[in-house]
Design a protein around this motif. Structure first.
Motif: not given
Length: 293
Positions: A65-67, A77-97
């Protein structure tokens, strides 16, 4: 964190362990990753106060997690980023979408707000603002997260902010040199020494320089003396989570004596570009005077 105690508090309801890169000082992610592998848990690196994250070199965390908020290394002045391990990107994007997406527009209004913010963060204006108690500058406040949304940041804006951060002076190296003499009196310079599993990268700028006093009384004395001299020293969070209004309900099961002791002795010093060698010499003289008495 104490890895043995981390193991002790894991239950069947635990889903993740969060390792915090506090003030640019990396958590021992190699130790925590072993704990997580043994118990089939996610490891999350909270790198809101550190950039680049420790997992850039050794991808031990599943998520980082980055801020990009005010007072963070990359300040948009706001927001952030979520970096995801490559092996779990597909599963994660399904949730983030599932979450709505909005775009950050850097128009006239955004640029004006940015200019006002930068002006107020200059040394003299910030010193004046900090003296106004009704503003609550530097206070730690808890607000419940009501919604989650995704932000689409202009790539040029993010690249520019990363470049500006990397170009900041390495003020913490001057602190390392000038303050090392106080360690013989029981004071600790946090993150001064880098090892494989902990410490800050010596060539990465810091947000604040962290010092641990021998006790609360000496810490408070140093804070008063430094601030009277125009140095924006801070106790940082000052309180542990159970003592922050609104958080105590979630953490009422047990005390946190190590965190209480740490918070009572922690002092942080400014590392922004306006800090000069003369300022650090003044800081060192004040703390040395307190330490020797």
């Amino acid at each position: 964190m104490n890895d043995a105690q981390v193991r002790d508090v894991i239950t069947t309801e635990t889903v993740a362990v969060v390792g915090v890169d506090f003030l640019g000082i990396s958590e021992r992610l190699d130790v925590l990753s072993q704990v997580c592998r043994d118990r089939n848990l996610f490891l999350i690196e909270d790198s809101a106060q550190s950039f680049p994250p420790a997992s850039s070199d050794r991808p031990l965390a599943d998520l980082v997690v980055l801020s990009f908020g005010r007072g963070k290394p990359i300040n948009l002045m706001g927001g952030g980023a979520l970096l995801i391990r490559r092996e779990i990107v597909d599963r994660s994007l399904a949730v983030l979408g599932r979450y709505p997406l909005s775009e950050v527009v850097t128009g006239l209004s955004w640029k004006l707000k940015r200019s006002v913010f930068n002006l107020l963060m200059a040394r003299l204006p910030f010193f004046i603002l900090e003296k106004m108690p009704f503003l609550g500058i530097g206070e730690t406040r808890f607000r419940k997260l009501k919604t989650i949304s995704r932000l689409e940041l202009p790539e040029a804006l993010l690249s520019s902010a990363i470049f500006e951060f990397g170009a900041r002076p390495l003020i913490h190296k001057l602190y390392d040199r000038e303050l090392q003499s106080i360690e013989v009196f029981g004071w600790k310079l946090l993150g001064k020494r880098k090892s494989e599993s902990t410490g800050g990268d010596p060539d990465t700028p810091r947000l604040r320089y962290a010092v641990l006093a021998p006790d609360k009384e000496l810490r408070d004395q140093a804070l008063r003396s430094l601030n009277r001299s125009g140095i924006a020293a801070s106790a940082f969070y000052d309180k542990t989570l159970p003592h922050i209004e609104g958080v105590e309900e979630a953490l009422k099961e047990k005390p946190f004596p190590c965190a209480d002791d740490f918070a009572s002795r922690l002092m942080t010093l400014p590392c922004h570009e306006d800090v000069k060698e003369s300022d650090i010499s003044l800081i060192a003289n004040i703390i040395r005077g307190i330490a020797q008495n």
